[in-house]
Write a protein that holds these residues in place. Structure first.
Motif, PDB file in Angstrom:
ATOM      1  N   CYS A   1     -73.468 114.444  24.396  1.00  0.00           N
ATOM      2  CA  CYS A   1     -74.161 113.162  24.345  1.00  0.00           C
ATOM      3  C   CYS A   1     -75.571 113.330  24.882  1.00  0.00           C
ATOM      4  CB  CYS A   1     -73.420 112.133  25.186  1.00  0.00           C
ATOM      5  SG  CYS A   1     -71.939 111.536  24.403  1.00  0.00           S
TER       6      CYS A   1
ATOM      7  N   SER B   1     -75.192 108.192  21.844  1.00  0.00           N
ATOM      8  CA  SER B   1     -74.935 107.963  23.273  1.00  0.00           C
ATOM      9  C   SER B   1     -76.094 108.463  24.123  1.00  0.00           C
ATOM     10  CB  SER B   1     -73.626 108.653  23.699  1.00  0.00           C
ATOM     11  OG  SER B   1     -72.548 108.169  22.955  1.00  0.00           O
TER      12      SER B   1
ATOM     13  N   PRO C   1     -69.521 113.949  28.356  1.00  0.00           N
ATOM     14  CA  PRO C   1     -68.388 113.112  28.737  1.00  0.00           C
ATOM     15  C   PRO C   1     -67.095 113.780  28.259  1.00  0.00           C
ATOM     16  CG  PRO C   1     -70.006 111.855  27.452  1.00  0.00           C
ATOM     17  CD  PRO C   1     -70.374 113.306  27.354  1.00  0.00           C
TER      18      PRO C   1
ATOM     19  N   ASP D   1     -61.191 108.249  30.828  1.00  0.00           N
ATOM     20  CA  ASP D   1     -62.478 108.818  30.441  1.00  0.00           C
ATOM     21  C   ASP D   1     -63.279 109.206  31.663  1.00  0.00           C
ATOM     22  OD1 ASP D   1     -63.081 108.600  27.415  1.00  0.00           O
ATOM     23  OD2 ASP D   1     -61.995 106.761  27.889  1.00  0.00           O
TER      24      ASP D   1
ATOM     25  N   VAL E   1     -67.054 109.521  32.234  1.00  0.00           N
ATOM     26  CA  VAL E   1     -68.406 109.357  31.684  1.00  0.00           C
ATOM     27  C   VAL E   1     -69.445 109.494  32.793  1.00  0.00           C
ATOM     28  CG1 VAL E   1     -67.604 107.963  29.765  1.00  0.00           C
ATOM     29  CG2 VAL E   1     -68.302 106.816  31.865  1.00  0.00           C
TER      30      VAL E   1
ATOM     31  N   VAL F   1     -68.893  99.657  30.288  1.00  0.00           N
ATOM     32  CA  VAL F   1     -68.161 100.885  29.952  1.00  0.00           C
ATOM     33  C   VAL F   1     -66.801 100.529  29.351  1.00  0.00           C
ATOM     34  CG1 VAL F   1     -67.000 102.896  30.959  1.00  0.00           C
ATOM     35  CG2 VAL F   1     -69.358 102.362  31.590  1.00  0.00           C
TER      36      VAL F   1
ATOM     37  N   ARG G   1     -60.735 105.722  34.745  1.00  0.00           N
ATOM     38  CA  ARG G   1     -61.823 106.703  34.725  1.00  0.00           C
ATOM     39  C   ARG G   1     -61.670 107.691  35.865  1.00  0.00           C
ATOM     40  NH1 ARG G   1     -64.807 102.131  34.743  1.00  0.00           N
ATOM     41  NH2 ARG G   1     -65.553 102.656  36.822  1.00  0.00           N
TER      42      ARG G   1
ATOM     43  N   LYS H   1     -73.387 110.111  31.770  1.00  0.00           N
ATOM     44  CA  LYS H   1     -73.123 110.957  30.601  1.00  0.00           C
ATOM     45  C   LYS H   1     -73.179 110.209  29.272  1.00  0.00           C
ATOM     46  CE  LYS H   1     -69.736 113.708  33.240  1.00  0.00           C
ATOM     47  NZ  LYS H   1     -68.325 114.146  33.199  1.00  0.00           N
TER      48      LYS H   1
ATOM     49  N   VAL I   1     -71.364 106.698  26.977  1.00  0.00           N
ATOM     50  CA  VAL I   1     -70.004 106.265  26.678  1.00  0.00           C
ATOM     51  C   VAL I   1     -69.871 105.629  25.285  1.00  0.00           C
ATOM     52  CG1 VAL I   1     -70.259 103.951  27.688  1.00  0.00           C
ATOM     53  CG2 VAL I   1     -68.001 105.040  27.667  1.00  0.00           C
TER      54      VAL I   1
ATOM     55  N   ALA J   1     -67.325 107.765  22.989  1.00  0.00           N
ATOM     56  CA  ALA J   1     -66.167 108.460  23.558  1.00  0.00           C
ATOM     57  C   ALA J   1     -64.839 107.969  22.974  1.00  0.00           C
ATOM     58  CB  ALA J   1     -66.167 108.300  25.078  1.00  0.00           C
TER      59      ALA J   1
END
Lengths: 792, 284
Positions: A472, A554, A643, A669, A671, A680, A731, A744, A746, A749
């Motif tokens: 990303c 992203s 990510p 995730d 991120v 997010v 997360r 990172k 999102v 993702a």
């Protein structure tokens, strides 16, 4: 979870702030392009080819011209000298073949839906009425639809002047690159090999707001409002395509209702509206219908992926070979050829694969051009490798999570340079997987699956795994240069302190639903120590945000917000200088915290707002300091961000009907640091829905004449909340080390991760019935046929 | 998209509507809820010269009891069908099928009669109306006539309603105490049926005393599964007996192939879903 102090320091970042833009966006009471009108504005409607491939012998517009309210009828011949060729910014090889791409077809059409003529009238209704009066004499040409047969000797050609249907072939080989061994040798000497061919079906971005364009040619600049993701790129490309001077063009992306890559484009409709409005000297508006959007806005995916995986009996992967055919459609649009190439760096995913070979041939067909669609190349790659890891596990009789763990990069091995040359800065696949496994109840579900198999239940349970990463934060400019991309990957930002202490933030990113206004406000509020509501974020207008590379891949937070942070830091540095002057101390003695500059060790201080007013007055500034508290910055990332996450999906497959029911879905995730958890969460949930849609529901289908039969939302099945389970999301936070925010990205993702998780789950449910693969989308009929034999 | 221009008339009584139909010399379309007609107009698949909107005719709305029959006004919305106490008591099958139609917005605008008169074989209300031996009351310049459901559906999008006529009422026998189920099979919640099965049964202890079964989207018109009905009557409501009866589901069907299902798969579904619909009804 680990979080840096930096990200949560001031209190705004990390909060689930309601989005300041939502009230107007949700109510629709805002500046959508189609909501706007200008005095004397005309309406444009477009006549589109019903045929996939034909020569245009004659166009008779005489009756249409005489109809009520009609101002002009324009054909390709009328603009042939002005329209240029629509831009392709990504010549992936030196010998890439690219056809001329007119905005308005001149003497031939190459896909059903291509624009052939336009009517400009006083009302949209009159424009549409007159379209029906245009007569066109088409001479049908052979239609090329299937990529594989398009590549065979003697195939009909989409563009006979190119002499082939192949646009380019791009190859990466780790042995040649010196990053690994030979995949062919690995396969030849492997204890186990797995071979599969997957089809990435064609998808339609299906953004909520159809594309809409308004062009005002009155005044020194021609102004275009467009529902675009890329106003800055659009201005540049309009200039380069039409020859109109860049400084005479202003492009505004007002509020834009979604894009998913579908509005990362310089479209024929934009060029036509621009030219026609300038020709007439009057404002002209064009808004597409959903059906037009489906047959003319670019599509996504559409690849055939042939994979061969070499492994040891213990599950260690020893080599991977990937051979792709990628459907370009009829023309190369902005980044069409590069989409599959982005995937080239992602097939090795989170795994330590010692030998890798990738080749991709881009193929022309008489279909709508393909281009970026949420994930763009990375979902395709992730799908393929995650499917292969499951297939390898099945081949070896191992648990799919165990096979992955045997191969993935361990958390203490970062930074890690992969076989495809990228350096992953950070990650913790163990942590994300452990958390997902726990939330999912993995072991209990495996037990239930075994029990259902034993009982021979009508409804079988499947468990699907996807341990994904993505690249990303597009992108380091030097990397894009190495890939022959036509631009850089930097972003611009500016911060302006107003005399009253309020703040204007200008960003080159161009939101179309992501929530930049809220997130950037949170970041800047913390940085400058001002209130969240004291920050206004300006974007999407080449006049106010004069410089930028827009929003896709992203990149907004990782690149765009970083530019804003750097600009804010410059403002602080300048304010500190002025504060020292005002407080009569040395600059080094000034501390800045919570919006106040304080003389170290005293309670003597001044606020950034007071400084802003003092700068405006400019009565007493230090020598050599300009009376302004504005700064700008352009940030070019040194690396991508990566990510990652672990997604687990349980499906119930009705073996009598083939119907798939999503029973539970867990997404963990990583991120990096999170600016706004609610944003997010929204991105993950929406992304999951879109990725699941590819797995189970959506498919752009052409019949044998090249007509899109999934041409409406009744046939192209976009799932709604009613079709999806409640997702369980969580997360882990492993900050990126390549940007100061530790973020990172999102935006893609959920989409990238979920498609393989679902398909792996469906296949897993019926694998004991002899099924090794089910083509996407896994429709009830396809699943039923897979179980009960017969073709897909 | 924008429809071609048309004239518009909104009569306030059935008689006025019939007169307006008779007076219209160009192609005319009747607008009920508009849930099928408006997309067709907007895509310019049809360009009628005139629309006659039945939306202001109060006498076309509502449900009443008439002896051993229920009388449903053709313009009764799906939403009102779902909540009507008479229908819930005496014709639950219609309510259950209506529950599966589209989304709340469509159910507020769309009408029971409009759906039947549109006669899309994938529409969910046709098979229940057929299975329940509904009668359609049609008004025209020569007065009113009543057509049984079995004769009402003629072909794809074609009914017994003449060009100068309109559907004004649907009369349904009361199935008090019957058990019903509508089994809809589609790919997303808001799509038309790939196959649907409407089943109503009257049970006597564990025995199926009477059965009514209709199939959605298995021919150009809804299909009455009389073979299934006959095979069910007098049987214990066991899974085996029901499955055996469902083997007769294909009698009189002529399914087609589309993107969601080919003929063989549709036929397979019809049997499986018939079995499930009857089972669900019998055990409800």
């Amino acid at each position: 979870m680990t979080a840096t102090a930096d990200s949560h320091a001031g209190g705004e970042v990390g909060q689930a702030r309601l989005r300041k833009e939502d009230a107007r966006l949700i109510a629709g009471r805002t500046r959508w392009t189609d909501n706007m009108s200008l005095p004397g504005m005309m309406h444009m409607a477009i006549l589109r080819s019903p045929l996939a491939h034909a020569r245009i012998n004659r166009i008779d517009t005489s009756e249409a011209r005489s109809m009520s309210g009609v101002e002009a009828v324009v054909t390709g011949a009328d603009v042939a000298d002005d329209q240029g060729s629509l831009p392709c910014a990504w010549p992936i090889t030196e010998d890439m073949k690219s056809p001329n791409a007119p905005s308005l077809a001149v003497d031939e059409v190459n896909f059903a839906g291509e624009a052939v003529a336009v009517v400009v009238a006083r009302s949209a209704a009159e424009a549409h009425d007159a379209l029906e009066a245009i007569e066109i004499d088409y001479e049908e040409l052979p239609v090329v639809l299937d990529m594989s047969s398009a590549m065979t000797e003697g195939s009909d050609l989409v563009h006979p002047d190119l002499g082939t249907n192949a646009s380019a072939t791009w190859v990466f080989d780790s042995a040649e690159a010196g990053t690994g061994g030979s995949a062919d040798e690995a396969l030849a000497g492997a204890e186990v090999t797995v071979h599969r061919t997957f089809r990435q079906q064609r998808l339609i971005p299906a953004f909520m707001e159809p594309r809409s364009i308004l062009v005002d040619p009155t005044g020194e600049q021609t102004t275009m409002w467009s529902a675009t993701q890329v106003p800055h790129i659009l201005r540049l490309m309009l200039a380069m395509t039409t020859g109109v001077d860049e400084h005479k063009i202003r492009v505004i992306a007002p509020d834009v209702g979604g894009g998913f890559g579908g509005k990362l484009q310089v479209t024929p409709e934009e060029v036509i509206t621009f030219l026609v409005a300038r020709k007439l000297g009057k404002p002209v508006k064009y808004t597409e219908s959903r059906s037009e959007s489906f047959t003319s806005a670019h599509h996504g995916r559409d690849q055939i992926q042939k994979l061969s995986l070499a492994a040891n009996r213990d599950g260690t992967v020893t080599g991977l070979k990937v051979e792709l055919l990628a459907d370009m459609g009829a023309y190369l649009r902005l980044v069409t050829p590069g989409v599959p190439i982005l995937g080239a760096f992602m097939f090795n995913a989170i795994y330590k694969i010692p030998a890798y070979h990738f080749s991709c041939t881009n193929v022309f067909t008489n279909k709508v051009p393909t281009d970026a669609y949420r994930g763009a190349g990375r979902p395709e790659a992730t799908f393929a490798i995650e499917r292969m890891m499951d297939e390898l596990a099945a081949e070896l009789g191992m648990d799919p999570l165990e096979v992955r763990e045997r191969n993935w990069i361990k958390h203490d091995e970062f930074p890690y340079t992969t076989v495809s040359t990228l350096t992953y800065d950070s990650g913790n696949y163990e942590a994300a997987t452990a958390r997902a496994r726990e939330l999912f109840g993995y072991d209990a579900l495996r037990a239930e699956q075994a029990e259902r198999r034993r009982r021979g239940d009508t409804v079988q349970l499947g468990i699907g795994v996807s341990t994904f990463t993505e690249m990303c934060g597009l992108a380091p400019s030097r990397v894009l240069g190495a890939l022959s991309y036509g631009a850089g990957g930097w972003e611009h930002g500016a911060v302006r302190m107003l005399p009253t202490g309020k703040v204007e933030v200008i960003t080159g990113s161009s939101p179309h639903g992501q929530g930049h206004e809220t997130a950037w406000s949170q970041i800047v509020a913390d940085r400058l120590g001002v209130g969240f509501d004291d920050v206004e974020v300006l974007h999407g207008d080449t006049q106010s945000s004069h410089k930028g590379l827009d929003t896709y891949g992203s990149r907004s937070l990782t690149v765009g917000a970083m530019a804003v942070v750097q600009a804010a830091d410059k403002v602080i540095a300048k304010a500190r200088k002025i504060a020292a002057h005002m407080l009569e101390c040395a600059e080094d003695d000034v501390e800045f915290s919570g919006g106040r500059f304080t003389v170290r060790g005293t309670d003597t201080s001044t606020s950034i707002q007071e400084i802003a007013l003092a700068v405006f007055a400019a009565h007493d500034l230090p020598d050599g300091v300009e009376p302004s508290l504005d700064s700008e910055a352009t940030f070019d990332p040194e690396n991508f961000s990566f990510p990652h996450g672990t997604h687990l999906c349980a499906t119930e497959v009705d073996t009598e009907t083939g119907r798939v029911r999503l029973r539970s879905y867990v997404a963990v995730d990583d991120v990096g640091n999170v600016v706004n958890p609610m944003i997010v969460e929204g991105q993950v949930q929406g992304g999951l829905a879109q990725g699941i849609a590819q797995a189970l529901f959506e498919e752009a289908v052409y019949d044998e004449t090249g007509t899109l039969t999934s041409g409406t939302l009744a046939d192209y099945l976009v799932p709604s909340a009613a079709d999806l389970p409640s997702f369980t999301t969580d997360r882990t936070e492993t900050p990126s080390t390549t940007n100061a925010l530790g973020v990172k990205g999102v935006g893609e993702a959920g989409t990238i991760a979920s498609t393989p998780a679902v398909v792996n789950s469906v296949v897993d449910a019926v694998r004991h019935m002899g099924v090794q693969d089910i083509e996407m989308p896994c429709t009830p009929m396809r699943v039923w046929r897979a179980i009960h034999g017969g073709a897909r | 998209m924008i429809p071609a221009a048309f004239d518009y008339e909104a009569p306030s009584t059935i008689d006025e509507a019939v007169r307006a139909l008779a007076e219209a010399d160009d192609e005319v379309k009747i607008l009920a809820g508009g849930q099928s007609l408006l997309p067709v107009l907007r895509m310019r698949l049809a360009a009628p010269a005139k629309l006659i909107d039945l939306g202001r005719i109060g006498e076309l709305r509502g449900v009443r009891s008439d002896g051993d029959m229920l009388v449903i006004g053709a313009m009764t919305s799906h939403y009102d069908v779902q909540r009507d106490p008479l229908l819930n008591e005496h014709a639950k099958l219609l309510v259950m099928a209506t529950d599966t139609v589209a989304d709340p917005q469509v159910r507020h605008r769309g009408t029971f009669g409009g759906s039947l008169a549109h006669a899309d074989p994938a529409g969910d209300l046709l098979a229940p109306a057929l299975a329940l031996d509904a009668e359609m009351v049609i008004a025209g310049p020569r007065g009113r006539r009543t057509v049984p459901a079995a004769e009402f559906f003629v072909d794809y999008f074609t009914t017994a309603v003449g060009e100068d006529e309109l559907l004004c009422e649907i009369r349904v026998p009361k199935y008090t105490g019957w058990h019903a189920h509508y089994e809809k099979f589609n790919r997303v919640a808001q799509a038309w049926s790939i196959v649907g099965v409407a089943a109503a049964v009257r049970t006597d202890g564990h025995m199926i005393a009477e059965a009514r079964v209709g199939l959605t989207n298995m021919a150009s018109v809804p299909v009455r599964a009389r073979g299934v009905e006959q095979a069910l009557v007098g049987q214990e409501a066991t899974p085996e007996a029901i499955r055996a009866a469902a083997e007769h589901a294909l009698d009189g069907t002529s399914p087609t192939t589309d993107g969601n299902a080919d003929v063989a798969y549709r036929e397979h579904l019809a049997k499986v879903l018939t079995s499930r619909a009857v089972s669900a009804a019998a055990t409800s």
